[in-house]
Design a protein around this motif. Sequence first.
Motif, PDB file in Angstrom:
ATOM      1  N   GLY A 167       0.964  -1.113  -0.049  1.00 49.14           N
ATOM      2  CA  GLY A 167       0.425  -0.111   0.140  1.00 49.14           C
ATOM      3  C   GLY A 167       0.909   1.305  -0.094  1.00 49.14           C
ATOM      4  O   GLY A 167       0.422   2.659  -0.418  1.00 49.14           O
ATOM      5  N   LEU A 168       2.532   1.416   0.607  1.00 43.31           N
ATOM      6  CA  LEU A 168       3.198   2.119   1.043  1.00 43.31           C
ATOM      7  C   LEU A 168       3.218   2.412  -0.826  1.00 43.31           C
ATOM      8  O   LEU A 168       3.312   3.586  -1.669  1.00 43.31           O
ATOM      9  CB  LEU A 168       3.910   1.996   1.420  1.00 43.31           C
ATOM     10  CG  LEU A 168       4.641   3.078   2.056  1.00 43.31           C
ATOM     11  CD1 LEU A 168       3.987   4.338   2.188  1.00 43.31           C
ATOM     12  CD2 LEU A 168       5.536   2.791   3.145  1.00 43.31           C
ATOM     13  N   ALA A 169       3.554   1.567  -1.251  1.00 37.65           N
ATOM     14  CA  ALA A 169       4.787   1.812  -3.142  1.00 37.65           C
ATOM     15  C   ALA A 169       3.470   2.638  -3.418  1.00 37.65           C
ATOM     16  O   ALA A 169       3.963   2.727  -4.291  1.00 37.65           O
ATOM     17  CB  ALA A 169       4.723   0.128  -3.126  1.00 37.65           C
ATOM     18  N   ILE A 170       2.012   2.174  -3.841  1.00 41.45           N
ATOM     19  CA  ILE A 170       1.446   2.545  -4.428  1.00 41.45           C
ATOM     20  C   ILE A 170       0.727   3.761  -3.856  1.00 41.45           C
ATOM     21  O   ILE A 170       0.760   5.025  -5.303  1.00 41.45           O
ATOM     22  CB  ILE A 170      -0.447   1.577  -3.976  1.00 41.45           C
ATOM     23  CG1 ILE A 170       0.159   0.099  -4.857  1.00 41.45           C
ATOM     24  CG2 ILE A 170      -1.322   2.352  -5.352  1.00 41.45           C
ATOM     25  CD1 ILE A 170      -1.278  -0.817  -4.112  1.00 41.45           C
ATOM     26  N   GLN A 171       1.026   4.017  -2.644  1.00 43.55           N
ATOM     27  CA  GLN A 171       0.946   6.004  -2.546  1.00 43.55           C
ATOM     28  C   GLN A 171       1.867   6.536  -3.031  1.00 43.55           C
ATOM     29  O   GLN A 171       1.733   8.086  -3.543  1.00 43.55           O
ATOM     30  CB  GLN A 171       1.112   5.565  -0.584  1.00 43.55           C
ATOM     31  CG  GLN A 171       0.508   7.435  -0.260  1.00 43.55           C
ATOM     32  CD  GLN A 171      -1.044   7.577  -0.098  1.00 43.55           C
ATOM     33  OE1 GLN A 171      -1.684   6.710   0.553  1.00 43.55           O
ATOM     34  NE2 GLN A 171      -1.317   9.001  -0.431  1.00 43.55           N
ATOM     35  N   TYR A 172       3.384   5.842  -2.345  1.00 42.32           N
ATOM     36  CA  TYR A 172       4.380   6.979  -3.522  1.00 42.32           C
ATOM     37  C   TYR A 172       4.519   6.576  -5.395  1.00 42.32           C
ATOM     38  O   TYR A 172       4.929   7.639  -5.709  1.00 42.32           O
ATOM     39  CB  TYR A 172       5.655   6.271  -3.288  1.00 42.32           C
ATOM     40  CG  TYR A 172       6.872   6.758  -3.767  1.00 42.32           C
ATOM     41  CD1 TYR A 172       7.494   7.421  -2.664  1.00 42.32           C
ATOM     42  CD2 TYR A 172       7.483   6.386  -4.605  1.00 42.32           C
ATOM     43  CE1 TYR A 172       8.499   7.919  -3.546  1.00 42.32           C
ATOM     44  CE2 TYR A 172       8.470   6.672  -5.326  1.00 42.32           C
ATOM     45  CZ  TYR A 172       9.322   7.601  -4.651  1.00 42.32           C
ATOM     46  OH  TYR A 172      10.501   8.489  -5.146  1.00 42.32           O
ATOM     47  N   ALA A 173       3.711   5.957  -5.466  1.00 40.00           N
ATOM     48  CA  ALA A 173       4.006   5.281  -6.968  1.00 40.00           C
ATOM     49  C   ALA A 173       3.111   7.292  -7.630  1.00 40.00           C
ATOM     50  O   ALA A 173       3.132   7.764  -8.319  1.00 40.00           O
ATOM     51  CB  ALA A 173       3.265   4.232  -7.619  1.00 40.00           C
ATOM     52  N   MET A 174       1.079   6.553  -6.852  1.00 38.98           N
ATOM     53  CA  MET A 174       0.275   7.981  -7.077  1.00 38.98           C
ATOM     54  C   MET A 174       0.814   9.296  -6.794  1.00 38.98           C
ATOM     55  O   MET A 174       1.183  10.100  -8.089  1.00 38.98           O
ATOM     56  CB  MET A 174      -0.712   7.609  -6.124  1.00 38.98           C
ATOM     57  CG  MET A 174      -1.292   8.485  -6.084  1.00 38.98           C
ATOM     58  SD  MET A 174      -3.149   7.898  -5.334  1.00 38.98           S
ATOM     59  CE  MET A 174      -3.080   8.156  -3.854  1.00 38.98           C
ATOM     60  N   ASN A 175       1.641   9.337  -6.212  1.00 34.87           N
ATOM     61  CA  ASN A 175       1.469  11.107  -5.465  1.00 34.87           C
ATOM     62  C   ASN A 175       3.155  11.262  -6.162  1.00 34.87           C
ATOM     63  O   ASN A 175       3.378  12.755  -6.166  1.00 34.87           O
ATOM     64  CB  ASN A 175       2.021  10.988  -3.857  1.00 34.87           C
ATOM     65  CG  ASN A 175       0.339  11.106  -3.303  1.00 34.87           C
ATOM     66  OD1 ASN A 175      -0.795  10.908  -3.897  1.00 34.87           O
ATOM     67  ND2 ASN A 175       0.472  10.243  -2.393  1.00 34.87           N
ATOM     68  N   VAL A 176       4.005  10.639  -6.037  1.00 37.72           N
ATOM     69  CA  VAL A 176       5.186  10.578  -6.758  1.00 37.72           C
ATOM     70  C   VAL A 176       5.484   9.941  -8.047  1.00 37.72           C
ATOM     71  O   VAL A 176       5.737  11.253  -8.972  1.00 37.72           O
ATOM     72  CB  VAL A 176       6.742  10.571  -5.554  1.00 37.72           C
ATOM     73  CG1 VAL A 176       8.280  10.849  -5.814  1.00 37.72           C
ATOM     74  CG2 VAL A 176       6.116  10.685  -4.358  1.00 37.72           C
ATOM     75  N   ALA A 177       6.060   8.925  -8.476  1.00 39.37           N
ATOM     76  CA  ALA A 177       5.995   8.766  -9.602  1.00 39.37           C
ATOM     77  C   ALA A 177       5.430   8.682 -10.528  1.00 39.37           C
ATOM     78  O   ALA A 177       6.404   9.064 -11.744  1.00 39.37           O
ATOM     79  CB  ALA A 177       5.868   7.046  -9.497  1.00 39.37           C
ATOM     80  N   PHE A 178       4.257   9.194 -10.574  1.00 42.19           N
ATOM     81  CA  PHE A 178       3.753   9.543 -11.532  1.00 42.19           C
ATOM     82  C   PHE A 178       3.155  11.147 -11.563  1.00 42.19           C
ATOM     83  O   PHE A 178       2.015  11.830 -12.510  1.00 42.19           O
ATOM     84  CB  PHE A 178       2.031   8.995 -11.399  1.00 42.19           C
ATOM     85  CG  PHE A 178       1.904   7.351 -12.492  1.00 42.19           C
ATOM     86  CD1 PHE A 178       2.535   7.283 -13.822  1.00 42.19           C
ATOM     87  CD2 PHE A 178       1.814   6.767 -11.509  1.00 42.19           C
ATOM     88  CE1 PHE A 178       2.612   6.294 -14.131  1.00 42.19           C
ATOM     89  CE2 PHE A 178       2.323   5.699 -12.039  1.00 42.19           C
ATOM     90  CZ  PHE A 178       2.060   4.894 -13.547  1.00 42.19           C
ATOM     91  N   SER A 179       4.021  11.864 -10.588  1.00 47.55           N
ATOM     92  CA  SER A 179       3.826  13.571 -10.500  1.00 47.55           C
ATOM     93  C   SER A 179       4.991  13.762 -11.614  1.00 47.55           C
ATOM     94  O   SER A 179       6.132  13.233 -12.948  1.00 47.55           O
ATOM     95  CB  SER A 179       4.600  13.936 -10.160  1.00 47.55           C
ATOM     96  OG  SER A 179       5.952  13.655  -9.248  1.00 47.55           O
ATOM     97  N   VAL A 180       4.524  14.711 -12.637  1.00 42.68           N
ATOM     98  CA  VAL A 180       4.890  15.653 -14.143  1.00 42.68           C
ATOM     99  C   VAL A 180       6.655  16.000 -13.020  1.00 42.68           C
ATOM    100  O   VAL A 180       7.105  15.875 -13.949  1.00 42.68           O
ATOM    101  CB  VAL A 180       4.048  17.191 -14.407  1.00 42.68           C
ATOM    102  CG1 VAL A 180       5.136  18.357 -14.875  1.00 42.68           C
ATOM    103  CG2 VAL A 180       3.019  16.805 -14.514  1.00 42.68           C
TER     104      VAL A 180
END
Length: 635
Positions: A167-180
Amino acid sequence: MRPPPPLAPAAWQSPAWARCLRRYLVQLPGRLRPSAPLCGRASELSGRLSAMRGLLCWPLPVLLFLLQPWETLSQFAGPRCRTGPLDLVFVIDSSRSVRPFEFETMRQFLVGLLRGLDVGPNATRVGVIQYSSQVQSVFPLGAFSRREDMERAIRALVPLAQGTMTGLAIQYAMNVAFSVAEGARPPEARVPRIAVIVTDGRPQDRVAEVAAQARARGIEIYAVGVQRADVGSLRAMASPPLDEHVFLVESFNLIQEFGQQFRGRLCGKDLCAEGRHGCQHQCVSTPGTFRCACNPGYQLAEDNKSCLAIDHCGFGNHSCQHECVSTFGGPRCRCREGHDLLPDGRSCQARDLCNGVDHGCEFQCVSEGLSYRCLCPEGQQLQADGKSCNHGCREGHVDLVLLVDGSKSVRPQNFELVKRFVNQIVDFLDVSPEGTRVGLVQFSSRVRTEFPLGRYGTAAEVKQAVLAVEYMERGTMTGLALRHMVEHSFSEAQGARPRALNVPRVGLVFTDGRSQDDISVWARRAKEEGIVMYAVGVGKAVEEELRQIASEPAELHVSYSPDFGTMTHLLENLRGSICPEEGIGAGTELRNLCECESLVEFQGRTLGALEKLTQNLAQLTARLEDLENQLATQK
């Protein structure tokens, strides 16, 4: 089992030889049974070790490379997948449950999958994150544009080997990895965002809620489970339809099967069929992307999704007099409000509202664009209703004091209606120092003079002062208000004219309820002082008290309305009673209606009223005839 044959030049690159070596090395520990006596197995062990001596002398990276499934490296051979623009992030489980050789298999899987993608700044951007009890970015979407740089970073990857916080990894992907900021293209670019989560166990945190948030932000999630992975967690993470986004493989050696299926779906993805294209009219699918198109008669807007009707009016050849409206069939002319379109379809004509509506004007109706207004004959005044005519109080002199109930029972919104009613009374008075003088007193539990008789000399000044009056609230001391009026309001100090001038004094009491004190004494004193008293009651006003306050006959001096919203019907009665020329005149006394002069005057007024009614009837008849002619023409 025989050991692999001796290596010929470049023979280690053969897939068959690599598979043979892998089987030999895997089965070798099973043939060394720990339960056998060590001395009895010495010769066998010596022989097998001698057979492997050459292998063990090779560099360790070469052995690790040969131990990987050959299909992992060759599975994506052939032309690369032309997907169009795509932001792809791999979320890799590197918890302690993933053993080293399994992590190596996953590493080679990523490298092989990269070789089948069209990687580039304007094509597929790739990012990789790994997680265990924490999340680590291997490289973001915007880090590399060359496949070689990505492979080098993946080969240098060191597993974290801790817990499994998916869950922490998905949160990171959503907020950070897929950021502009990390290299993802902005949402308005409509570039698909895909996350591939690879895990081998059950998450140690919650995944359903954060995965739903990621999907709501437009991230398409593939969930790949290996060996011990929890199917329920995979289904909670993946995008619908689940049969296309959830994969479960028996071992890391078989993960390449997912890679083949994923690549096939990625390359053959019909983005229009997924229904998330946002096109208003039509979606046209192309390899890896889509474009929007519009129906005939429309053109694509700047957002490349919405459709706008072609602006036929913009060509400038519509010839419309007022407005042009672009429609599917071409331009159409439209007239501004209050005008009608003529048969030529282009010209406009002002609408005569006086002939088209029941305007209700007593004397004359005049059309004025979008509206109309009523006129009265010279010497007569338009009433507050905007339709009726009267000549108002233009003769004689009156000193008028208004006593307004400001008690709590009236309430603020109704008090505003009372002030408006008072101003409508002022409208038919000839307010001036020599004509009618107006004073206002408000009462509740106490009495307050809002303005005396001599303060204002014009109707406009009086009306403005009325609007500025503030509501008092509290009780209803009507008797106290009558005393104040008799003792102060009609004094010369307050602006009343001397009695010698014989100017009529009129008092008008407005109340909505029963008085909390005695009114009989000061109501009688007011009439004894020659003040003509009128009483206006609303709502719960007591009729007995109204008759006590009013002068005789009560039928002419008492008015009543059931609520504040219907008070305006009392205006005509009050106008006829208060106006000097229709009631009490300056320098005159009340006359006996039976006298001859009074009868002659009454007859004259009656004949004048009948003549006016006859004129109005004739005008109404003419309007009805015009309407009948218009209806006959339309038929």
